[in-house]
Write a protein that holds these residues in place. Structure first.
Motif, short mmCIF file in Angstrom:
data_model
loop_
_atom_site.label_atom_id
_atom_site.label_comp_id
_atom_site.label_asym_id
_atom_site.label_seq_id
_atom_site.Cartn_x
_atom_site.Cartn_y
_atom_site.Cartn_z
N THR A 4 71.84 30.09 46.78
CA THR A 4 72.71 31.14 47.28
C THR A 4 73.28 31.93 46.11
O THR A 4 73.76 31.36 45.14
CB THR A 4 73.86 30.56 48.11
N ARG A 5 73.22 33.25 46.20
CA ARG A 5 73.68 34.13 45.12
C ARG A 5 74.52 35.28 45.70
O ARG A 5 74.37 35.65 46.85
CB ARG A 5 72.49 34.74 44.38
N PHE A 6 75.37 35.82 44.85
CA PHE A 6 76.17 36.99 45.19
C PHE A 6 76.05 38.00 44.07
O PHE A 6 75.93 37.64 42.89
CB PHE A 6 77.65 36.61 45.36
N ARG A 7 76.12 39.26 44.43
CA ARG A 7 76.07 40.34 43.43
C ARG A 7 77.06 41.41 43.84
O ARG A 7 77.05 41.88 44.97
CB ARG A 7 74.66 40.93 43.36
N LEU A 8 77.94 41.79 42.93
CA LEU A 8 78.91 42.85 43.18
C LEU A 8 78.37 44.13 42.55
O LEU A 8 78.05 44.16 41.36
CB LEU A 8 80.27 42.50 42.57
N ILE A 25 68.07 46.02 45.32
CA ILE A 25 67.29 45.50 46.45
C ILE A 25 65.79 45.61 46.16
O ILE A 25 65.03 44.70 46.47
CB ILE A 25 67.69 46.21 47.75
N ALA A 26 65.37 46.70 45.53
CA ALA A 26 63.95 46.86 45.21
C ALA A 26 63.48 45.81 44.21
O ALA A 26 62.31 45.41 44.23
CB ALA A 26 63.70 48.26 44.65
N ASP A 27 64.37 45.35 43.34
CA ASP A 27 64.00 44.37 42.33
C ASP A 27 64.03 42.92 42.83
O ASP A 27 63.60 42.02 42.12
CB ASP A 27 64.92 44.48 41.11
N LEU A 28 64.51 42.70 44.05
CA LEU A 28 64.53 41.34 44.59
C LEU A 28 63.10 40.88 44.86
O LEU A 28 62.25 41.66 45.29
CB LEU A 28 65.33 41.28 45.89
N GLY A 29 62.85 39.62 44.63
CA GLY A 29 61.51 39.07 44.84
C GLY A 29 61.21 38.84 46.31
O GLY A 29 62.08 38.93 47.18
N LEU A 34 68.07 38.69 52.21
CA LEU A 34 69.42 39.23 52.24
C LEU A 34 70.17 38.57 53.39
O LEU A 34 69.72 38.60 54.53
CB LEU A 34 69.40 40.74 52.46
N VAL A 35 71.32 37.99 53.09
CA VAL A 35 72.12 37.31 54.10
C VAL A 35 73.16 38.26 54.67
O VAL A 35 73.35 38.34 55.88
CB VAL A 35 72.79 36.04 53.50
N ASP A 36 73.86 38.99 53.80
CA ASP A 36 74.94 39.86 54.26
C ASP A 36 75.28 40.86 53.16
O ASP A 36 75.07 40.59 51.97
CB ASP A 36 76.18 39.02 54.57
N GLU A 58 67.72 32.61 47.68
CA GLU A 58 66.34 32.35 47.28
C GLU A 58 65.76 31.29 48.20
O GLU A 58 66.39 30.27 48.43
CB GLU A 58 66.29 31.91 45.83
N VAL A 59 64.59 31.55 48.75
CA VAL A 59 63.95 30.63 49.69
C VAL A 59 62.52 30.35 49.21
O VAL A 59 62.00 31.02 48.33
CB VAL A 59 63.93 31.21 51.12
#
Length: 64
Positions: A4-8, A25-29, A34-36, A58-59
């Motif tokens: 679980t991660r958070f980014r401000l 968001i484009a750089d996410l693997g 996205l949870v929320d 991450e899953v």
């Protein structure tokens, strides 16, 4: 809550703010969900601050 991660993400300009969110968001693997996303604005004098707290996880990759 492993993975679980958070980014401000924040900016004072709405276009810069949108660009930062889009880039993040484009750089996410492919193994990220996205949870929320929480969005907020705050006014300081004549300036508006835009911020978003992105909750992602991450899953394991999907297997067919």
């Amino acid at each position: 809550m492993e993975g679980t991660r958070f980014r401000l993400i924040f900016a004072n300009d709405p276009d810069v703010f949108q660009e930062r969110i889009n880039r993040f968001i484009a750089d996410l693997g492919e193994d990220v969900v996205l949870v929320d996303v929480k969005f907020s604005t705050a006014v300081q004098g004549a300036q508006v601050n835009y911020s978003a707290l992105v909750h992602y996880k991450e899953v394991e990759s999907w297997k067919d």
